[in-house]
Design an enzyme around this catalytic site. Structure first.
Site, PDB file in Angstrom:
ATOM      1  N   CYS A  29      19.989  45.202  11.606  1.00  0.00           N
ATOM      2  CA  CYS A  29      20.548  45.293  12.735  1.00  0.00           C
ATOM      3  C   CYS A  29      22.303  46.074  12.988  1.00  0.00           C
ATOM      4  CB  CYS A  29      21.339  43.975  12.936  1.00  0.00           C
ATOM      5  SG  CYS A  29      20.751  42.450  13.737  1.00  0.00           S
TER       6      CYS A  29
ATOM      7  N   HIS B  79      28.338  44.998  15.999  1.00  0.00           N
ATOM      8  CA  HIS B  79      26.671  44.469  16.540  1.00  0.00           C
ATOM      9  C   HIS B  79      27.095  43.028  17.354  1.00  0.00           C
ATOM     10  CE1 HIS B  79      23.225  42.940  16.198  1.00  0.00           C
ATOM     11  NE2 HIS B  79      23.415  42.223  15.723  1.00  0.00           N
TER      12      HIS B  79
ATOM     13  N   ASN C 212      22.258  39.882  21.172  1.00  0.00           N
ATOM     14  CA  ASN C 212      21.018  40.631  20.069  1.00  0.00           C
ATOM     15  C   ASN C 212      20.168  41.807  20.284  1.00  0.00           C
ATOM     16  OD1 ASN C 212      21.289  41.317  17.684  1.00  0.00           O
ATOM     17  ND2 ASN C 212      22.408  39.797  16.288  1.00  0.00           N
TER      18      ASN C 212
HETATM   19  N1  ACO Z   1      19.056  24.879  21.441  1.00  0.00           N
HETATM   20  C1  ACO Z   1      19.461  23.965  20.572  1.00  0.00           C
HETATM   21  N2  ACO Z   1      20.280  23.355  19.832  1.00  0.00           N
HETATM   22  C2  ACO Z   1      19.563  23.624  18.868  1.00  0.00           C
HETATM   23  C3  ACO Z   1      18.913  24.767  19.278  1.00  0.00           C
HETATM   24  C4  ACO Z   1      18.756  25.872  20.486  1.00  0.00           C
HETATM   25  N3  ACO Z   1      18.554  26.323  20.786  1.00  0.00           N
HETATM   26  N4  ACO Z   1      19.089  25.351  17.691  1.00  0.00           N
HETATM   27  C5  ACO Z   1      19.426  24.845  16.837  1.00  0.00           C
HETATM   28  N5  ACO Z   1      20.221  23.776  17.175  1.00  0.00           N
HETATM   29  C6  ACO Z   1      20.606  22.385  16.720  1.00  0.00           C
HETATM   30  C7  ACO Z   1      20.169  21.958  15.254  1.00  0.00           C
HETATM   31  O1  ACO Z   1      18.814  21.757  15.131  1.00  0.00           O
HETATM   32  C8  ACO Z   1      21.213  20.833  15.212  1.00  0.00           C
HETATM   33  O2  ACO Z   1      21.341  20.106  15.220  1.00  0.00           O
HETATM   34  P1  ACO Z   1      21.401  18.722  14.127  1.00  0.00           P
HETATM   35  O3  ACO Z   1      22.405  18.735  13.988  1.00  0.00           O
HETATM   36  O4  ACO Z   1      20.556  17.514  14.765  1.00  0.00           O
HETATM   37  O5  ACO Z   1      20.830  19.622  12.830  1.00  0.00           O
HETATM   38  C9  ACO Z   1      22.303  21.754  15.465  1.00  0.00           C
HETATM   39  O6  ACO Z   1      21.905  22.271  16.772  1.00  0.00           O
HETATM   40  C10 ACO Z   1      23.492  22.653  15.150  1.00  0.00           C
HETATM   41  O7  ACO Z   1      22.969  23.896  14.465  1.00  0.00           O
HETATM   42  P2  ACO Z   1      23.892  25.348  13.654  1.00  0.00           P
HETATM   43  O8  ACO Z   1      22.838  26.008  13.339  1.00  0.00           O
HETATM   44  O9  ACO Z   1      24.411  24.632  12.268  1.00  0.00           O
HETATM   45  O10 ACO Z   1      24.753  26.010  14.173  1.00  0.00           O
HETATM   46  P3  ACO Z   1      25.687  26.936  14.645  1.00  0.00           P
HETATM   47  O11 ACO Z   1      26.486  26.018  15.226  1.00  0.00           O
HETATM   48  O12 ACO Z   1      26.151  26.791  13.514  1.00  0.00           O
HETATM   49  O13 ACO Z   1      24.830  27.791  15.434  1.00  0.00           O
HETATM   50  C11 ACO Z   1      23.874  30.389  15.394  1.00  0.00           C
HETATM   51  C12 ACO Z   1      23.774  28.512  15.682  1.00  0.00           C
HETATM   52  C13 ACO Z   1      24.195  30.462  17.381  1.00  0.00           C
HETATM   53  C14 ACO Z   1      22.462  30.942  14.669  1.00  0.00           C
HETATM   54  C15 ACO Z   1      25.138  30.429  14.614  1.00  0.00           C
HETATM   55  O14 ACO Z   1      25.165  30.113  12.892  1.00  0.00           O
HETATM   56  C16 ACO Z   1      24.928  31.892  14.673  1.00  0.00           C
HETATM   57  O15 ACO Z   1      25.229  32.692  15.588  1.00  0.00           O
HETATM   58  N6  ACO Z   1      24.480  32.753  13.412  1.00  0.00           N
HETATM   59  C17 ACO Z   1      24.828  34.025  13.168  1.00  0.00           C
HETATM   60  C18 ACO Z   1      23.461  34.481  13.386  1.00  0.00           C
HETATM   61  C19 ACO Z   1      23.193  35.205  13.792  1.00  0.00           C
HETATM   62  O16 ACO Z   1      23.782  36.036  14.967  1.00  0.00           O
HETATM   63  N7  ACO Z   1      21.889  36.495  13.115  1.00  0.00           N
HETATM   64  C20 ACO Z   1      21.378  37.741  13.781  1.00  0.00           C
HETATM   65  C21 ACO Z   1      21.698  38.852  12.577  1.00  0.00           C
HETATM   66  S1  ACO Z   1      22.491  39.255  11.738  1.00  0.00           S
HETATM   67  C22 ACO Z   1      23.886  39.376  12.512  1.00  0.00           C
HETATM   68  O17 ACO Z   1      23.747  40.179  12.945  1.00  0.00           O
HETATM   69  C23 ACO Z   1      25.223  39.054  12.087  1.00  0.00           C
END
Ligand code: ACO
Length: 325
Positions: free
Chosen positions: A113, A252, A282
């Protein structure tokens, strides 16, 4: 040469748009969850005949048009990608051949990224040494082809696309004042200890497969905000400006919440942050040049503006560049 300046930008997106509702028809997710957690509403997904190289070439042609140049003016092509058409040769050589400007330098940069930040800093350095006069720096990806479409925690987050910029070397005495156009400062970092938080579980030398993206999203989020605000402070200090001098941040586009949290930590108004994650999701290395092109073409970023580019990605790798457009 003392540095390089931006002459033009371009971008390309696959024709097919996939909405959150379309994904929700296939996996256990919802438009509400995706929008609330990420800000993403849709993404473009490459179809038959669309590859990283074709998207990169389209974006490059538009950037050349914007700069008023032809492929013959280009002596250096750097493509940032984690989804090359082939393991080798470099996608940059395919772009070079498609444009018909063979003979110059062409290579790929793999920093996921933050690949575009690595590519623009590398091109700027090569232009400074006189290795070339004008460069195409491209971020291009088809992440749809390395996603596990049954893993709802990752597949909803990414899209395909490409963005390109044209840079030109500047001679002695034409740059360095912070009000002159050009790249004023860049910083790059990596921390290989964080491999397991964001990686692809395959590759030619390990599994002889392409593999799928794996991510511990919550931990990536936490590192992203800290690393990005640190590197932004470094570049601000190197350039001898203050955060308030920045006209636009082009980050990004990983997650709207990361964009908001990083801008807040820096004390920058959300209106100064270019956001395309809602439409593009993304697109990894493509996201920064794509967003830069969108904001130049819609008239937000104007000549003379001070623009900060920043990204973080797998590795981890991260970086930022400050430029006067
Ligand atoms: N739809 C519905 N529910 C979902 C989904 C989905 N697509 N994905 C996960 N869930 C559920 C999980 O299973 C979890 O359920 P549970 O509580 O019953 O276990 C719940 O939602 C919460 O999951 P978390 O992973 O804790 O959710 P979070 O609020 O952290 O959001 C996310 C997840 C969006 C991936 C976030 O952590 C994020 O954006 N992180 C950054 C990652 C990123 O952007 N990476 C890209 C490359 S690196 C960069 O560019 C910086």
């Amino acid at each position: 040469m003392t540095g390089s300046r931006l002459l033009g930008t371009g971008s390309a997106l696959p024709e097919r748009i996939v909405t959150n509702d379309e994904l929700a028809a296939q996996i256990d997710t919802s438009d509400e969850w995706i929008v609330e957690r990420t800000g993403i509403r849709q993404r473009h997904i490459a179809g038959d005949g669309e590859t990283t190289a074709t998207l990169a070439t389209d974006a490059a042609r538009k950037a050349l048009d914007d700069a008023g140049l032809t492929p013959a003016d280009i002596g250096l092509i750097v493509v940032a990608t984690a989804t090359p058409d082939n393991t080798f040769p470099a996608t940059a050589t395919k772009v070079q051949n498609a444009l018909g400007c063979n003979g110059g330098i062409a290579f790929d940069v793999a920093a996921v990224c933050s690949g575009f930040l690595y590519a623009i800093a590398t091109a700027d350095s090569l232009l400074k040494t006189g290795m070339a006069t004008r460069a195409l720096v491209i971020g291009a990806e088809t992440f749809s082809r390395i996603l596990d479409w049954e893993d709802r925690t990752t597949c909803v987050l990414f899209g395909d696309g490409a963005g390109a910029v044209v840079l030109e070397a500047q001679g002695e005495g034409t740059q360095q004042a912070s009000d002159a156009p050009g790249i004023l400062a860049s910083r790059l970092h990596a921390d290989g200890a964080q491999h397991d938080l964001l990686y692809v579980d395959g590759g030619p030398s390990s599994t002889q497969t392409v593999g799928h993206l794996r991510m511990k999203g919550r931990e990536v989020f936490r590192h992203a905000v800290v690393n990005l605000s640190d590197v932004l402070h470094e570049v601000i200090e190197d350039a001898g400006i203050s955060a308030g001098d920045i006209d636009w941040i082009v980050p990004h586009q990983a997650n709207k919440r990361i964009l908001d949290a990083t801008a807040k930590k820096l004390g920058i108004a959300p209106e100064k942050v270019v956001v395309t994650v809602d439409r593009h999701a993304n697109t990894s290395a493509a996201s920064v040049p794509l967003a830069l092109d969108v904001a130049r073409r819609d008239g937000r970023i104007k000549p003379g503006d001070l623009v900060m580019l920043e990204a973080m990605g797998g590795g981890f790798t991260w970086g930022a560049s400050l430029l006067r457009v």
